[in-house]
Design a protein around this motif. Structure first.
Motif, PDB file in Angstrom:
ATOM      1  N   GLY A  22       0.939  -0.785   0.209  1.00 49.38           N
ATOM      2  CA  GLY A  22       0.362  -0.295  -0.048  1.00 49.38           C
ATOM      3  C   GLY A  22       1.141   1.263  -0.059  1.00 49.38           C
ATOM      4  N   ARG A  23      -0.030   2.302   0.033  1.00 51.52           N
ATOM      5  CA  ARG A  23       0.878   3.575  -0.118  1.00 51.52           C
ATOM      6  C   ARG A  23       1.906   3.804   1.065  1.00 51.52           C
ATOM      7  NH1 ARG A  23       3.133   7.025   1.332  1.00 51.52           N
ATOM      8  NH2 ARG A  23       2.512   9.628   1.801  1.00 51.52           N
ATOM      9  N   ASP A  24       1.280   3.339   2.377  1.00 52.35           N
ATOM     10  CA  ASP A  24       2.490   3.199   3.671  1.00 52.35           C
ATOM     11  C   ASP A  24       3.531   2.701   3.728  1.00 52.35           C
ATOM     12  OD1 ASP A  24       1.534   0.408   3.854  1.00 52.35           O
ATOM     13  OD2 ASP A  24       0.332   0.935   5.812  1.00 52.35           O
ATOM     14  N   ALA A  25       3.999   1.616   2.602  1.00 50.73           N
ATOM     15  CA  ALA A  25       4.798   1.432   2.200  1.00 50.73           C
ATOM     16  C   ALA A  25       5.955   1.946   1.638  1.00 50.73           C
ATOM     17  CB  ALA A  25       5.141  -0.409   1.001  1.00 50.73           C
ATOM     18  N   LEU A  26       5.873   3.172   1.088  1.00 51.36           N
ATOM     19  CA  LEU A  26       7.027   4.017   1.401  1.00 51.36           C
ATOM     20  C   LEU A  26       6.541   4.960   1.882  1.00 51.36           C
ATOM     21  CD1 LEU A  26       6.107   4.164  -2.741  1.00 51.36           C
ATOM     22  CD2 LEU A  26       7.629   2.589  -2.194  1.00 51.36           C
ATOM     23  N   THR A  27       7.762   5.934   2.450  1.00 49.45           N
ATOM     24  CA  THR A  27       7.641   7.027   3.049  1.00 49.45           C
ATOM     25  C   THR A  27       7.028   8.633   2.392  1.00 49.45           C
ATOM     26  OG1 THR A  27      10.111   7.781   2.364  1.00 49.45           O
ATOM     27  CG2 THR A  27      10.357   6.306   3.690  1.00 49.45           C
ATOM     28  N   ASP A  28       7.077   9.187   2.206  1.00 51.89           N
ATOM     29  CA  ASP A  28       6.478  10.311   2.624  1.00 51.89           C
ATOM     30  C   ASP A  28       6.759  11.102   1.132  1.00 51.89           C
ATOM     31  OD1 ASP A  28       4.076  10.318   3.570  1.00 51.89           O
ATOM     32  OD2 ASP A  28       4.490  11.490   5.170  1.00 51.89           O
ATOM     33  N   GLU A  29       8.597  11.080   1.608  1.00 50.48           N
ATOM     34  CA  GLU A  29       9.371  11.498   0.663  1.00 50.48           C
ATOM     35  C   GLU A  29       9.748  11.057  -0.712  1.00 50.48           C
ATOM     36  OE1 GLU A  29      14.592  13.088   0.630  1.00 50.48           O
ATOM     37  OE2 GLU A  29      13.629  11.858   2.233  1.00 50.48           O
ATOM     38  N   ALA A  30       9.723   9.515  -0.497  1.00 51.67           N
ATOM     39  CA  ALA A  30       9.712   8.838  -1.381  1.00 51.67           C
ATOM     40  C   ALA A  30       8.301   8.705  -3.021  1.00 51.67           C
ATOM     41  CB  ALA A  30      10.067   7.205  -1.491  1.00 51.67           C
ATOM     42  N   TRP A  31       7.300   8.464  -1.775  1.00 52.40           N
ATOM     43  CA  TRP A  31       6.075   9.053  -2.419  1.00 52.40           C
ATOM     44  C   TRP A  31       5.736   9.976  -3.332  1.00 52.40           C
ATOM     45  CZ3 TRP A  31       1.824   5.708  -4.107  1.00 52.40           C
ATOM     46  CH2 TRP A  31       1.205   7.079  -4.195  1.00 52.40           C
TER      47      TRP A  31
ATOM     48  N   ILE B 176      21.050  -9.295  -6.802  1.00 51.60           N
ATOM     49  CA  ILE B 176      20.847  -8.712  -5.551  1.00 51.60           C
ATOM     50  C   ILE B 176      19.163  -8.759  -5.979  1.00 51.60           C
ATOM     51  CG2 ILE B 176      21.372  -6.699  -4.260  1.00 51.60           C
ATOM     52  CD1 ILE B 176      23.668  -6.310  -4.950  1.00 51.60           C
ATOM     53  N   ASP B 177      19.196  -9.471  -5.010  1.00 48.46           N
ATOM     54  CA  ASP B 177      17.364  -9.162  -4.212  1.00 48.46           C
ATOM     55  C   ASP B 177      17.054  -8.639  -3.154  1.00 48.46           C
ATOM     56  OD1 ASP B 177      15.853 -10.901  -6.914  1.00 48.46           O
ATOM     57  OD2 ASP B 177      16.818 -12.600  -5.624  1.00 48.46           O
ATOM     58  N   LEU B 178      16.473  -7.102  -3.402  1.00 52.84           N
ATOM     59  CA  LEU B 178      15.926  -6.627  -1.811  1.00 52.84           C
ATOM     60  C   LEU B 178      14.806  -6.903  -1.856  1.00 52.84           C
ATOM     61  CD1 LEU B 178      18.044  -2.819  -3.731  1.00 52.84           C
ATOM     62  CD2 LEU B 178      18.293  -4.282  -2.159  1.00 52.84           C
ATOM     63  N   PRO B 179      14.740  -7.292  -0.790  1.00 50.44           N
ATOM     64  CA  PRO B 179      13.601  -7.427  -0.131  1.00 50.44           C
ATOM     65  C   PRO B 179      12.836  -6.049   0.706  1.00 50.44           C
ATOM     66  CG  PRO B 179      15.102  -7.268   2.189  1.00 50.44           C
ATOM     67  CD  PRO B 179      15.585  -7.537   0.450  1.00 50.44           C
ATOM     68  N   GLN B 180      11.119  -6.212   0.191  1.00 53.43           N
ATOM     69  CA  GLN B 180      10.244  -5.428   0.624  1.00 53.43           C
ATOM     70  C   GLN B 180      10.811  -3.827  -0.118  1.00 53.43           C
ATOM     71  OE1 GLN B 180      10.673  -4.650   5.085  1.00 53.43           O
ATOM     72  NE2 GLN B 180       9.007  -6.805   5.277  1.00 53.43           N
ATOM     73  N   THR B 181      10.908  -4.171  -1.879  1.00 53.59           N
ATOM     74  CA  THR B 181      11.365  -3.188  -2.359  1.00 53.59           C
ATOM     75  C   THR B 181      10.480  -2.899  -3.989  1.00 53.59           C
ATOM     76  OG1 THR B 181      13.392  -3.232  -1.796  1.00 53.59           O
ATOM     77  CG2 THR B 181      13.492  -2.046  -3.484  1.00 53.59           C
TER      78      THR B 181
ATOM     79  N   PRO C  74      16.932   2.979  -6.735  1.00 56.66           N
ATOM     80  CA  PRO C  74      17.091   3.984  -6.035  1.00 56.66           C
ATOM     81  C   PRO C  74      16.447   5.669  -5.148  1.00 56.66           C
ATOM     82  CG  PRO C  74      17.701   3.131  -8.595  1.00 56.66           C
ATOM     83  CD  PRO C  74      16.244   2.135  -7.586  1.00 56.66           C
ATOM     84  N   LEU C  75      14.977   4.672  -5.322  1.00 58.03           N
ATOM     85  CA  LEU C  75      15.137   6.235  -4.439  1.00 58.03           C
ATOM     86  C   LEU C  75      13.999   6.102  -2.990  1.00 58.03           C
ATOM     87  CD1 LEU C  75      13.143   9.326  -4.756  1.00 58.03           C
ATOM     88  CD2 LEU C  75      11.101   8.184  -5.629  1.00 58.03           C
ATOM     89  N   GLU C  76      13.620   4.118  -3.359  1.00 58.44           N
ATOM     90  CA  GLU C  76      13.090   4.011  -2.452  1.00 58.44           C
ATOM     91  C   GLU C  76      14.238   3.100  -0.789  1.00 58.44           C
ATOM     92  OE1 GLU C  76      10.336   0.363  -0.656  1.00 58.44           O
ATOM     93  OE2 GLU C  76      10.235   0.659  -2.681  1.00 58.44           O
ATOM     94  N   ARG C  77      15.329   2.999  -1.473  1.00 57.47           N
ATOM     95  CA  ARG C  77      16.560   1.994  -0.577  1.00 57.47           C
ATOM     96  C   ARG C  77      17.476   2.817  -1.496  1.00 57.47           C
ATOM     97  NH1 ARG C  77      12.885  -0.155   2.645  1.00 57.47           N
ATOM     98  NH2 ARG C  77      11.529  -1.352   1.631  1.00 57.47           N
TER      99      ARG C  77
END
Length: 287
Positions: free
Chosen positions: A178-187, A256-261, A266-269
């Motif tokens: 959902g929307r809350d998976a991303l920080t406000d800055e990344a969103w 490389i597999d990034l979990p919860q990404t 580059p923006l989220e992690r």
């Protein structure tokens, strides 16, 4: 600003005299060069780093007529007198970086496709159906058809924003988050870049893309550049399939597999992606 085939191409460059090597960062189709803010700053401590806006994106001029993005990438390198570089591409930027690697292998020191697409690969029907249900439905079908055809008298800002938010939720957060998976800055950063892309594509001139022939999907075995495939485990499954194709099809490729990404690591992690690039590029340029 560069001029390539008469079109202004916006770019930024850091540490032009860095001796360790050159890195070119290529954004995806729903973004612009701001995607790379963290990596651009961090990698410039060691490397010459270049990022640019595709034509039709960011601060670059419009895309009109036939466009070949991997040729633009190589033209940016030519204009900045870059003989050889590591190419790091996100989403469709990975597709174009892969094509550039095939078109000019001697120019590419390393390849890093991140949640990449692949020229010549057919997206699965269930992915296209999901895009229609979750993204395209955010704008009434009749208006969306006019926007895409460039025949609308007026493009409603609320439609552009709705489409950008729906796309960001489905792809950048990921279909199962959902929307809350991303920080406000990344969103907000993802939505703003995507909003500008839709606004320009709906109001600007029409364009078509030209790819390598034969397509990259049939030629991965030709790639000999050191390759690191970065995949987000919360990305759209059909896009993750391309990560698997790249990792299996390019000899010696690391993955490389990034979990919860989701779709824009580059923006989220940013820290994780920068760390992975730092380690990989150190191996490439020190051997």
């Amino acid at each position: 600003m560069l001029i390539i085939d008469g079109v202004k191409i916006a770019y930024e460059e850091a540490a032009p005299s860095a001796p360790a090597g050159t890195v070119v960062l290529v954004h995806g189709s729903a973004a612009d060069m701001r995607l790379w803010n963290h990596q651009f700053r961090a990698l410039s401590e060691t490397y010459r780093v270049i990022r640019y806006d595709w034509r039709g994106h960011g601060r670059s001029g419009d895309a009109e007529g036939e466009v070949c993005h991997h040729e633009d990438l190589l033209a940016v390198m030519d204009a900045l007198e870059v003989e050889r570089a590591a190419l790091v591409g996100s989403s469709d930027g990975g597709k174009h970086a892969t094509e550039a690697t095939l078109a000019a292998p001697s120019r590419v020191a390393a390849l890093v496709p991140i949640c990449s697409s692949l020229a010549g690969h057919t997206w699965p029907p269930e992915m296209l159906d999901q895009a229609r249900e979750r993204v395209h439905s955010s704008v009434p079908a009749d208006r969306l058809a006019r926007y895409r055809a460039g025949t609308a008298d007026h493009v409603a800002p609320e439609d552009v924003r709705a489409m950008a938010e729906a796309h960001t939720l489905w792809q950048v957060a990921g279909p199962d988050r959902g929307r809350d998976a991303l920080t406000d800055e990344a969103w907000e950063a993802a939505v703003e870049m995507c909003r500008l892309v839709f606004e320009r594509s709906w109001t600007g001139p029409r364009s078509t893309q030209r790819f390598l022939d034969p397509t990259a999907a049939t030629r991965l075995h030709e790639i000999t550049a050191p390759t690191l495939v970065i995949n987000g485990l919360s990305d759209v499954p059909g896009i993750q399939e391309v990560s698997s194709l790249l990792a299996a099809g390019i000899s010696g490729a690391r993955r490389i597999d990034l979990p919860q990404t989701g779709h824009l690591p580059p923006l989220e992690r940013p820290s994780e992606v920068t760390a992975a690039l730092t380690t990989f590029l150190s191996d490439v340029f020190n051997h």
